[in-house]
Scaffold this active site. Structure first.
Site, PDB file in Angstrom:
ATOM      1  N   THR A  34       0.764  -1.097   0.049  1.00 59.97           N
ATOM      2  CA  THR A  34       0.407   0.143   0.113  1.00 59.97           C
ATOM      3  C   THR A  34       0.837   1.152  -0.127  1.00 59.97           C
ATOM      4  O   THR A  34       1.548   1.497   0.868  1.00 59.97           O
ATOM      5  CB  THR A  34      -0.284   0.137   1.610  1.00 59.97           C
ATOM      6  OG1 THR A  34       0.105  -0.177   2.506  1.00 59.97           O
ATOM      7  CG2 THR A  34      -2.198  -0.834   1.122  1.00 59.97           C
ATOM      8  N   GLY A  35       0.772   1.948  -1.297  1.00 59.41           N
ATOM      9  CA  GLY A  35       1.562   3.135  -1.056  1.00 59.41           C
ATOM     10  C   GLY A  35       1.182   4.273  -0.563  1.00 59.41           C
ATOM     11  O   GLY A  35       0.254   4.615  -0.030  1.00 59.41           O
ATOM     12  N   TYR A  55       8.212  -2.036  -9.068  1.00 63.47           N
ATOM     13  CA  TYR A  55       7.270  -1.267 -10.582  1.00 63.47           C
ATOM     14  C   TYR A  55       9.005  -0.948 -11.364  1.00 63.47           C
ATOM     15  O   TYR A  55       9.721  -0.218 -11.202  1.00 63.47           O
ATOM     16  CB  TYR A  55       6.663   0.972  -9.849  1.00 63.47           C
ATOM     17  CG  TYR A  55       6.001   0.632  -9.343  1.00 63.47           C
ATOM     18  CD1 TYR A  55       4.801  -0.354  -9.815  1.00 63.47           C
ATOM     19  CD2 TYR A  55       5.612   0.926  -8.053  1.00 63.47           C
ATOM     20  CE1 TYR A  55       3.381   0.163  -8.751  1.00 63.47           C
ATOM     21  CE2 TYR A  55       4.519   0.891  -7.062  1.00 63.47           C
ATOM     22  CZ  TYR A  55       3.381   0.739  -7.390  1.00 63.47           C
ATOM     23  OH  TYR A  55       2.020   0.374  -6.623  1.00 63.47           O
ATOM     24  N   ARG A  70      -7.780   8.090 -11.672  1.00 62.79           N
ATOM     25  CA  ARG A  70      -8.434   7.754 -10.223  1.00 62.79           C
ATOM     26  C   ARG A  70      -9.516   9.545  -9.762  1.00 62.79           C
ATOM     27  O   ARG A  70      -8.800  10.168  -9.378  1.00 62.79           O
ATOM     28  CB  ARG A  70      -7.724   8.208  -9.145  1.00 62.79           C
ATOM     29  CG  ARG A  70      -6.817   6.554  -9.027  1.00 62.79           C
ATOM     30  CD  ARG A  70      -5.616   6.419  -8.017  1.00 62.79           C
ATOM     31  NE  ARG A  70      -5.446   4.912  -8.194  1.00 62.79           N
ATOM     32  CZ  ARG A  70      -3.951   4.763  -8.040  1.00 62.79           C
ATOM     33  NH1 ARG A  70      -3.408   4.990  -6.255  1.00 62.79           N
ATOM     34  NH2 ARG A  70      -3.634   3.424  -8.977  1.00 62.79           N
ATOM     35  N   LYS A 117       3.046  -9.989  -9.919  1.00 60.45           N
ATOM     36  CA  LYS A 117       1.886  -9.510  -9.277  1.00 60.45           C
ATOM     37  C   LYS A 117       0.680  -8.842 -10.516  1.00 60.45           C
ATOM     38  O   LYS A 117       1.284  -7.504 -11.302  1.00 60.45           O
ATOM     39  CB  LYS A 117       2.222  -8.674  -8.506  1.00 60.45           C
ATOM     40  CG  LYS A 117       0.901  -7.554  -7.615  1.00 60.45           C
ATOM     41  CD  LYS A 117       0.881  -7.092  -6.546  1.00 60.45           C
ATOM     42  CE  LYS A 117       0.099  -6.393  -5.468  1.00 60.45           C
ATOM     43  NZ  LYS A 117      -0.952  -5.437  -6.044  1.00 60.45           N
ATOM     44  N   HIS A 149      -5.196  -4.713  -8.360  1.00 65.44           N
ATOM     45  CA  HIS A 149      -4.766  -3.452  -8.105  1.00 65.44           C
ATOM     46  C   HIS A 149      -6.003  -2.850  -6.954  1.00 65.44           C
ATOM     47  O   HIS A 149      -5.912  -1.632  -7.132  1.00 65.44           O
ATOM     48  CB  HIS A 149      -4.084  -3.176  -8.891  1.00 65.44           C
ATOM     49  CG  HIS A 149      -3.262  -2.120  -8.509  1.00 65.44           C
ATOM     50  ND1 HIS A 149      -1.553  -2.176  -9.088  1.00 65.44           N
ATOM     51  CD2 HIS A 149      -2.996  -0.954  -8.039  1.00 65.44           C
ATOM     52  CE1 HIS A 149      -0.797  -1.489  -8.281  1.00 65.44           C
ATOM     53  NE2 HIS A 149      -1.244  -0.072  -7.801  1.00 65.44           N
ATOM     54  N   SER A 184      -6.591  -8.142  -3.498  1.00 63.57           N
ATOM     55  CA  SER A 184      -7.849  -7.341  -4.167  1.00 63.57           C
ATOM     56  C   SER A 184      -9.774  -7.554  -3.417  1.00 63.57           C
ATOM     57  O   SER A 184     -10.147  -8.764  -3.718  1.00 63.57           O
ATOM     58  CB  SER A 184      -7.663  -6.995  -5.188  1.00 63.57           C
ATOM     59  OG  SER A 184      -7.125  -6.881  -6.134  1.00 63.57           O
ATOM     60  N   ARG A 208      -6.088  -3.300   2.619  1.00 65.69           N
ATOM     61  CA  ARG A 208      -7.430  -1.966   3.095  1.00 65.69           C
ATOM     62  C   ARG A 208      -6.739  -2.366   4.499  1.00 65.69           C
ATOM     63  O   ARG A 208      -6.859  -1.559   4.638  1.00 65.69           O
ATOM     64  CB  ARG A 208      -7.818  -1.786   1.845  1.00 65.69           C
ATOM     65  CG  ARG A 208      -7.390  -1.046   0.670  1.00 65.69           C
ATOM     66  CD  ARG A 208      -8.791  -0.551  -0.242  1.00 65.69           C
ATOM     67  NE  ARG A 208      -8.829   0.494  -0.865  1.00 65.69           N
ATOM     68  CZ  ARG A 208      -8.778  -0.068  -2.048  1.00 65.69           C
ATOM     69  NH1 ARG A 208      -8.814  -1.602  -2.547  1.00 65.69           N
ATOM     70  NH2 ARG A 208      -8.990   0.292  -3.081  1.00 65.69           N
TER      71      ARG A 208
END
Length: 401
Positions: free
Chosen positions: A82-83, A133, A168, A257, A281, A313, A336
């Protein structure tokens, strides 16, 4: 009893995190892409699963330990990346790393983390994995692999599902973009969360992206490092050749991933990855994707029984983890859920999130009639039971003729 101790499920931790954070920050955690259809797709995929229990089975010795890549963990799940977690609570990634080691589960540190992998490895040891990444500067990925080797990490994951930035819209409306745009309404709403505001500015504002700091100019500010990350990722020119280069340079276990298509799964295993993370994601990239749970059986069929499949997810319950295992996953990651815990209560919050999921897994196994994880499988899915009964009934009808 502390506030965190009163949480009885992950939604309780979510509500605590929401109360602590300004809307601009909570929406960054909670949001998806476009119309956010994918968020409901992920949730509904788990809600639509029906598990059929078996009774009069001795489950008094229930055990949820599981072995992955030759290492036995306390539970069949770990912490997904989680960034920017340090923006929600200072040192959040370090809390995640420490809890992972204490509770003996893996923590896949985000490629967009604030803490560095070196800091995480000191706390988590072999329980720390790292997410890469792809960057426009190919030397960055090569150096990240070298740093992971130097840290003694055993497992890294390359993320393939961010070829371009996603739309987003929550973040755009709130001003959570690069550069950060704090509108007057956003600032006023933030003042309703004084504990976070005080901590955020007392700690210096936007936290440093520790893993990317070495690739910026000497003395670069956190904003400048974040800008570097934004210019380097995503890289739409990435191909399978970049994954092959990492495979050739990395001696440990390699995960890919974001795999959602059976053919990509076949190509990846042909290149030599050690396992796949079936993931969309967290519904934060392509809004109209299916859920990972829906494509998991196809991925399993494509790669066979011996390739470790992980899933993330939409995971919020121990029953979600059990359902994924019944459908063919070997391991599950949740992002999360543990981030809510870290945001709401730091280390104590992460411990609480993990313990909630562990307890729920244990109870679901007991209800199903599964004494250990090896006992789980498609035989507990209502579709399997129905198909078997239809086969039996058809065979009986033929025998009576």
């Amino acid at each position: 009893m502390g506030r965190i101790d009163k949480a009885i499920n992950i939604d309780d931790l979510k509500r605590m995190a929401r109360r602590r954070l300004p809307r601009i920050m909570f929406d960054f955690i909670e949001g998806g892409a476009d119309d956010e259809v994918g968020l409901n797709t992920n949730a509904n995929a788990f809600r639509n699963i029906r598990l059929v229990p078996r009774y009069y089975i001795d489950t008094s010795g229930r055990e949820q330990r599981t072995t992955l890549f030759g290492r036995t963990y306390a539970s069949p799940f770990g912490i997904a990346p989680t960034g920017m977690a340090g923006a929600f609570r200072q040192d959040a990634e370090l809390y995640l790393a420490q809890a992972a080691r204490e509770m003996d589960i893996p923590y896949l540190m985000s490629g967009a983390s604030n803490a560095s992998m070196e800091q995480g490895a000191k706390l988590a040891g072999k329980n720390l994995w790292y997410q890469i990444y792809g960057a426009r500067n190919r030397n960055v990925a090569a150096d990240l692999v070298k740093r992971a080797i130097d840290c003694g990490l055993t497992t890294i994951a390359v993320t393939c599902d961010v070829p371009v930035s996603s739309n987003r819209e929550r973040n755009r409306r709130n001003g959570f973009v690069r550069p950060l745009r704090m509108t007057l309404p956003t600032i006023l709403e933030a003042m309703l969360h004084p504990a976070w505001v005080i901590n955020y500015y007392r700690s210096g504002g936007l936290p440093m992206m520790g893993n990317w700091q070495p690739y910026a100019a000497a003395g670069a500010t956190p904003d400048q490092v974040a800008d570097l990350f934004a210019t380097q990722t995503p890289d739409p020119s990435q191909t399978w050749a970049e994954l092959e280069a990492i495979r050739n340079a990395w001696p440990g276990k390699l995960l890919l991933k974001g795999v959602m298509h059976p053919e990509d799964a076949r190509i990846a295993t042909g290149i030599g990855v050690d396992g796949l993370i079936v993931s969309n994601h967290g519904a934060r990239q392509l809004d109209m994707m299916p859920s990972p749970l829906d494509v998991l059986p196809m991925i399993r069929a494509a790669v066979g029984p011996d390739v470790p499949l992980l899933l993330d997810s939409g995971v919020r319950r121990g029953s979600d983890i059990v359902a994924a295992l019944c459908l063919g996953a070997d391991f599950v990651l949740t992002g999360r859920a543990t981030l809510y815990g870290a945001t709401a209560g730091g280390l104590a919050g992460v411990r609480k999130a993990v313990s909630i999921l562990q307890r729920e897994i244990d109870l679901v196994m007991g209800q199903l009639g599964a004494v250990n994880l090896a006992a789980l499988g498609p035989q507990f899915l209502v579709e399997t039971v129905r198909a078997e009964e239809e086969r039996r009934n058809s065979a009986a009808m033929v025998a009576r003729r």
